[in-house]
Scaffold this motif. Structure first.
Motif, PDB file in Angstrom:
ATOM      1  N   ARG A   7       7.500  16.318 -12.649  1.00 13.84           N
ATOM      2  CA  ARG A   7       7.088  17.821 -12.605  1.00 13.84           C
ATOM      3  C   ARG A   7       5.756  18.009 -11.863  1.00 13.84           C
ATOM      4  N   GLN A   8       4.841  17.262 -12.280  1.00 15.34           N
ATOM      5  CA  GLN A   8       3.429  17.625 -11.758  1.00 15.34           C
ATOM      6  C   GLN A   8       3.169  16.865 -10.260  1.00 15.34           C
ATOM      7  N   ALA A   9       2.765  17.887  -9.186  1.00 19.05           N
ATOM      8  CA  ALA A   9       2.698  17.615  -8.009  1.00 19.05           C
ATOM      9  C   ALA A   9       1.715  16.430  -7.738  1.00 19.05           C
ATOM     10  N   LEU A  10       1.727  15.695  -6.723  1.00 18.81           N
ATOM     11  CA  LEU A  10       0.656  14.846  -6.390  1.00 18.81           C
ATOM     12  C   LEU A  10      -0.650  15.724  -5.927  1.00 18.81           C
ATOM     13  N   ASP A  11      -1.753  15.219  -6.519  1.00 18.09           N
ATOM     14  CA  ASP A  11      -2.705  15.919  -6.239  1.00 18.09           C
ATOM     15  C   ASP A  11      -3.535  14.884  -4.874  1.00 18.09           C
ATOM     16  N   TRP A  12      -4.074  15.570  -4.013  1.00 24.25           N
ATOM     17  CA  TRP A  12      -4.451  14.684  -2.912  1.00 24.25           C
ATOM     18  C   TRP A  12      -5.961  15.279  -2.631  1.00 24.25           C
ATOM     19  N   VAL A  13      -7.288  14.378  -2.767  1.00 23.45           N
ATOM     20  CA  VAL A  13      -8.510  14.812  -2.493  1.00 23.45           C
ATOM     21  C   VAL A  13      -9.111  14.231  -1.199  1.00 23.45           C
ATOM     22  N   VAL A  14      -9.670  14.553  -0.199  1.00 28.89           N
ATOM     23  CA  VAL A  14     -10.222  13.984   0.847  1.00 28.89           C
ATOM     24  C   VAL A  14     -11.705  14.016   0.727  1.00 28.89           C
ATOM     25  N   LEU A  15     -12.376  13.118   0.387  1.00 27.54           N
ATOM     26  CA  LEU A  15     -13.960  13.151   0.112  1.00 27.54           C
ATOM     27  C   LEU A  15     -14.678  13.121   1.537  1.00 27.54           C
ATOM     28  N   ALA A  72       4.876  10.094   0.127  1.00 24.38           N
ATOM     29  CA  ALA A  72       4.644   9.711  -1.149  1.00 24.38           C
ATOM     30  C   ALA A  72       4.782  10.817  -1.993  1.00 24.38           C
ATOM     31  N   ARG A  73       4.490  12.036  -1.514  1.00 29.49           N
ATOM     32  CA  ARG A  73       4.834  13.557  -2.156  1.00 29.49           C
ATOM     33  C   ARG A  73       6.392  13.574  -2.305  1.00 29.49           C
ATOM     34  N   LYS A  74       6.973  13.137  -1.191  1.00 24.64           N
ATOM     35  CA  LYS A  74       8.592  13.550  -1.314  1.00 24.64           C
ATOM     36  C   LYS A  74       9.214  12.385  -2.513  1.00 24.64           C
ATOM     37  N   GLN A  75       8.491  11.263  -2.428  1.00 21.31           N
ATOM     38  CA  GLN A  75       9.180  10.188  -3.468  1.00 21.31           C
ATOM     39  C   GLN A  75       8.741  10.741  -4.676  1.00 21.31           C
ATOM     40  N   ARG A  76       7.549  11.157  -4.829  1.00 23.04           N
ATOM     41  CA  ARG A  76       7.288  11.916  -6.372  1.00 23.04           C
ATOM     42  C   ARG A  76       8.351  13.054  -6.643  1.00 23.04           C
ATOM     43  N   ALA A  77       8.559  13.795  -5.638  1.00 25.14           N
ATOM     44  CA  ALA A  77       9.576  14.986  -6.119  1.00 25.14           C
ATOM     45  C   ALA A  77      10.824  14.471  -6.319  1.00 25.14           C
ATOM     46  N   LEU A  78      11.288  13.502  -5.562  1.00 28.35           N
ATOM     47  CA  LEU A  78      12.834  12.945  -5.656  1.00 28.35           C
ATOM     48  C   LEU A  78      12.810  12.108  -7.245  1.00 28.35           C
ATOM     49  N   SER A  79      11.734  11.470  -7.481  1.00 29.62           N
ATOM     50  CA  SER A  79      11.686  10.945  -8.854  1.00 29.62           C
ATOM     51  C   SER A  79      11.905  11.881  -9.980  1.00 29.62           C
ATOM     52  N   SER A 122       0.964  -1.221   0.056  1.00 30.21           N
ATOM     53  CA  SER A 122      -0.039  -0.129  -0.003  1.00 30.21           C
ATOM     54  C   SER A 122       0.987   1.405  -0.056  1.00 30.21           C
ATOM     55  N   ARG A 123       2.019   1.216   0.816  1.00 34.43           N
ATOM     56  CA  ARG A 123       2.706   2.574   1.025  1.00 34.43           C
ATOM     57  C   ARG A 123       3.309   2.480  -0.734  1.00 34.43           C
ATOM     58  N   LEU A 124       3.987   1.389  -1.156  1.00 31.36           N
ATOM     59  CA  LEU A 124       4.485   1.513  -2.499  1.00 31.36           C
ATOM     60  C   LEU A 124       3.625   2.104  -3.482  1.00 31.36           C
ATOM     61  N   ALA A 125       2.227   1.760  -3.542  1.00 33.02           N
ATOM     62  CA  ALA A 125       1.396   2.268  -4.284  1.00 33.02           C
ATOM     63  C   ALA A 125       1.137   3.559  -4.057  1.00 33.02           C
ATOM     64  N   HIS A 126       1.026   4.314  -2.846  1.00 30.69           N
ATOM     65  CA  HIS A 126       0.836   5.568  -2.526  1.00 30.69           C
ATOM     66  C   HIS A 126       1.936   6.497  -3.181  1.00 30.69           C
ATOM     67  N   GLY A 127       3.244   5.854  -3.318  1.00 34.54           N
ATOM     68  CA  GLY A 127       4.112   6.413  -3.798  1.00 34.54           C
ATOM     69  C   GLY A 127       4.199   6.730  -5.389  1.00 34.54           C
ATOM     70  N   ARG A 128       3.516   5.702  -5.915  1.00 36.67           N
ATOM     71  CA  ARG A 128       3.216   5.811  -7.567  1.00 36.67           C
ATOM     72  C   ARG A 128       2.050   6.675  -8.119  1.00 36.67           C
ATOM     73  N   ALA A 129       1.397   7.322  -7.110  1.00 32.06           N
ATOM     74  CA  ALA A 129       0.074   7.852  -7.336  1.00 32.06           C
ATOM     75  C   ALA A 129       0.226   9.202  -7.899  1.00 32.06           C
TER      76      ALA A 129
END
Length: 278
Positions: free
Chosen positions: A176-184, A166-173, A119-126
């Motif tokens: 360019r586009q930031a991770l979008d997080w939406v709470v419903l 997950a956001r840190k992983q995305r930035a380090l990779s 699950s943590r791995l998946a969040h890092g790919r989102a």
């Protein structure tokens, strides 16, 4: 083909409606013309995976054709895989994820109600994380903590930190586009206005602090439960596909689905014409 988008539906609490949100997003995307892969990481419960198995079985029995996703499993026996070492689970995920990226426009990952390596791995790919929560402080505790005396927000919770990582992983990779997080705000309560306002204020404060958007979820409607055994959602209902009686409440449910798609930035795949015409 445009770059595949990865949507993760997750939090670390069960019962918030993750799988209901997941299957509705998938069917709306399908009717919007997208090719969608689905990966269910709840290896024991597998609610989303079972939903789409039900869909195939029901459609075959009725000799009907409706859009279906590419359902990807981590192994031939996910229940057995749940007892295996994390390395085997991760390998299964990587293989399924790679296929989804290669063949589809969207990969939607439904995560379990708990913290796992996969699950943590998946969040890092989102590209987009969708977190449904019930309209209560029980569910808010998954996102942030409040002072029991003043009821003021004190700090983010462990799940918020998971998304931060997950956001840190995305930035380090280097993406360019930031991770979008939406709470419903899912299954909104119709009573207890004072508590709802108190919760809304704390959620707004936390959103500013950890960086998520707040969107509308789906109410707790009977129609969602009625259609589950058939592997159908409100997006599927038509004069030819109507396993349960249709009422005005079902029209309101379709409006909710459209609002959900718009809030997630998926308006182009909202199935606007199809939903409006039925």
């Amino acid at each position: 083909m445009a770059e595949t988008r990865v949507i993760v539906v997750g939090n670390e609490k069960g019962g918030a409606g993750k799988s209901t949100i997941a299957v509705h997003l998938v069917t709306a995307l399908l009717y919007g013309g997208a090719k969608v892969a689905v990966i269910d990481l709840d290896l024991r419960q597998s609610t989303s995976a079972r939903f789409f198995e039900n869909r195939r079985t029901w459609l075959e029995s009725k000799k009907l054709e409706l859009p279906e996703p590419l359902s990807l499993r981590l192994s031939e026996n996910d229940i057995a895989l749940a007892e295996k070492p994390e390395e085997e689970q991760v390998a299964g995920f990587e293989a399924a994820f790679a296929r989804g990226l290669a063949e589809c426009d969207f990969v939607l990952i439904d995560t379990p109600g708990g913290d796992t390596a996969v699950s943590r791995l998946a969040h890092g790919r989102a590209d987009l994380i969708v977190t449904p929560m019930n309209d209560s402080f029980v569910d808010f505790d998954m996102l942030g903590h409040v002072d029991p005396v003043t009821m003021e927000l004190t700090k983010p919770s462990l799940y918020s930190l998971t998304v931060w990582e997950a956001r840190k992983q995305r930035a380090l990779s280097g993406q360019r586009q930031a991770l979008d997080w939406v709470v419903l705000r899912n299954r909104l309560a119709t009573t207890e206005a004072r508590n709802r306002k108190r919760l809304e204020d704390r959620l707004t404060a936390l959103a500013k602090r950890v960086g998520f958007r707040i969107g509308p979820g789906l109410r707790d409607r009977v129609i969602y439960r009625e259609l589950f055994p058939f592997g159908l959602t409100i997006a599927d209902l038509s004069p030819q596909v109507r396993p349960v009686p249709v009422s005005l409440q079902h029209l309101a449910a379709r409006q909710e689905l459209r609002a959900l798609m718009h809030s997630l930035g998926l308006s182009a795949y909202s199935g606007e014409t199809l939903l409006a015409a039925q």
